[in-house]
Design an enzyme around this catalytic site. Structure first.
Site, mmCIF file in Angstrom:
data_model
loop_
_atom_site.group_PDB
_atom_site.id
_atom_site.type_symbol
_atom_site.label_atom_id
_atom_site.label_comp_id
_atom_site.label_asym_id
_atom_site.label_seq_id
_atom_site.Cartn_x
_atom_site.Cartn_y
_atom_site.Cartn_z
ATOM 1 N NE ARG A 34 4.086 3.492 23.898
ATOM 2 C CZ ARG A 34 2.916 2.901 24.112
ATOM 3 N NH1 ARG A 34 1.806 3.649 24.315
ATOM 4 N NH2 ARG A 34 2.808 1.586 24.144
ATOM 5 N NE ARG A 75 -1.744 -10.454 21.081
ATOM 6 C CZ ARG A 75 -2.330 -9.684 21.989
ATOM 7 N NH1 ARG A 75 -3.240 -10.194 22.793
ATOM 8 N NH2 ARG A 75 -2.003 -8.413 22.093
ATOM 9 C CE LYS A 212 7.003 -1.130 26.015
ATOM 10 N NZ LYS A 212 5.915 -1.370 25.038
ATOM 11 C CB THR A 270 1.485 1.044 32.733
ATOM 12 O OG1 THR A 270 2.501 0.620 31.826
ATOM 13 C CG2 THR A 270 0.277 0.130 32.594
#
Length: 483
Positions: A34, A75, A212, A270
């Protein structure tokens, strides 16, 4: 014979980007690499894709390449210093100079009173009290220090999905370098997957899309997203911010079951071996986390910082391989058959029919199920699938056969795409075949040459007939390997 059924995805970064380390990781069992587009330059990623191809070819391995798009990550805008928010404070967020925390105007437009704003992976929690076109007033529910450019999650908001110019450039790079998978970040609906696929098609070729699942909204459209994708990732980082942490294990099981039901591979990701970024051994909880993903039925487990930036990238891959292998050995020991008339009823994690899905089974699915039943009755040593794009191999794999599965294909790309699929070992066909006898002779020769079978072994062959027309799978043949 093939040992491990679940696959390993490893993120490549500074700790693993050298030719020597890459070769070691591939030999240790990495199936897919990845490349995280949130880090590094486009030219660095081009170099890495080419290096992976070279190293994999030298090792005689088929290794997939996944380009993980940054996606519409939200953000705080830039500001100087840090600001401490205390519980009960009311703060202003927006694009105006008077705002306490600078926030993009588009985000302000899509947030409504009563919705949550989570900052810095949920460490700071706000609740919107009021808003106008330029500014949000929000109460601090959980306080803390906030600094510039920290991530923002809006789990209650319906933010539009947009493909940024950076993502479009990364998609073009992935297509140009013949990558195999695009991981689409922050999808919320099946339409988002379609947009990424179309962008890939416009760039020159539709790559396989891995959705995802990291937004609360995506869970409301789970089956539709799984069906629209070529595979999905349980992205537990942002997912664990958008939903309560105690729900993540159950949601992981739901996602894996949906992938299983629709024959789409599922990656669990994760913090699987997070402590191995700094230490040569994982924690007990991390070992159990990997094992439980195996028991849940995941197709693949992913290493992130452990292999990209950690001190022990090789050890992390080796450790994950050992945990998966031991867990699968236990799974197989629990598998039994109970006679029911002529047939047997399978009890355990293998040779099973996926949960009910709407509609009738097509011929390839029916023949796949018959092949698994036949292989089980005959104690066959292998199921061999002649495959073009991998559809039948996926149909076999979603039934989790206890018998090893070998997908024979002429397409190097299909071999790499199947590196994400549980239990499938891809084999490059060394000749074109047009008749049944040619198929049998080629399969015997290549299985024996690769030490994948012994003379006299029973195998179940799946193919489309007539072979020269390349139809979908419609034929099963049972055969004993001849030297």
């Amino acid at each position: 014979m093939v040992q491990r059924r679940a696959k390993i995805v490893a993120t490549i970064g500074p700790a693993s980007a050298s030719e020597k380390t890459l070769a070691r990781l591939i030999r240790a069992g990495v199936n897919v690499v990845r490349l995280n587009q949130s880090h590094g330059t486009r030219e660095e990623h081009r170099r890495l894709i080419r290096l992976v191809r070279e190293v994999a070819e030298e090792a005689g391995r088929s290794v997939g390449v996944m380009v993980d798009l940054m996606g519409p990550r939200h953000r705080l805008d830039h500001f100087e210093g840090a600001r401490v928010l205390r519980e009960g404070d009311v703060v202003g967020l927006g694009a105006s100079a008077e705002a306490d925390l600078p926030l993009d105007r588009d985000m302000v437009r899509h947030v409504e009173p009563g919705e949550q704003i989570l900052i810095d992976d949920g460490r700071v929690q706000l609740e919107v009290r009021s808003k106008d076109e330029e500014r949000i007033e929000a109460e601090v529910i959980i306080g803390g220090a906030v600094s510039s450019r920290k991530g923002v999650n809006l789990p209650d908001s319906r933010l539009p999905f947009r493909i940024s110019e950076k993502d479009l450039s990364d998609i073009r790079m992935a297509v140009e370098e013949d990558a195999d998978f695009l991981a689409a970040s922050y999808v919320g609906t099946p339409a988002d997957v379609v947009h990424v696929r179309e962008a890939s098609r416009e760039a020159g070729r539709p790559l396989q899309i891995i959705a995802k699942l990291e937004r609360r909204r995506a869970l409301d459209h789970l089956d539709e997203i799984v069906l629209e994708s070529d595979g999905v990732m349980v992205a537990r980082g942002d997912l664990g911010v958008e939903i309560p942490l105690h729900q993540v294990p159950v949601v992981q099981k739901r996602i894996i079951e949906s992938g299983w039901r629709h024959a789409r591979p599922v990656i669990v990701a994760t913090q699987m071996l997070e402590s191995m970024i700094e230490h040569p051994r994982p924690t007990r909880a991390e070992s159990s986390d990997v094992a439980n993903a195996v028991f849940d039925g995941a197709d693949a487990m992913m290493l992130s910082g452990e292999s990209a930036a950690g001190r022990y990238p090789l050890e992390a891959v080796q450790t994950m391989h050992r945990i998966i292998t031991e867990s699968e050995r236990y799974n197989l020991s629990k598998h039994t058959s109970q006679p029911v008339g002529f047939h047997t009823m399978e009890v355990g994690p293998y040779d099973i029919e996926p949960p009910h899905r709407p509609g009738t089974l097509e011929i390839p699915e029916t023949v796949s199920a018959a092949a698994i039943l036949s292989a089980r009755h005959l104690t066959a040593q292998g199921i061999v699938v002649l495959s073009q794009g991998g559809f039948t191999a996926r149909q076999v794999a979603c039934r989790r056969p206890s018998t090893p599965v070998f997908a024979f294909t002429r397409e190097s790309r299909s071999m790499r795409e199947l590196q994400l699929v549980w239990g499938v070992h891809s084999v490059k066909m060394d000749q074109e075949v047009y008749h049944h006898d040619e198929v049998v002779a080629m399969v015997d020769r290549q299985l024996l040459a690769g030490s994948l079978a012994l003379p006299g072994d029973t195998i179940v062959l799946l193919m489309g007939d007539p072979i020269q027309d390349r139809p979908p799978t419609n034929l099963m043949r049972i055969h004993r390997v001849r030297a």
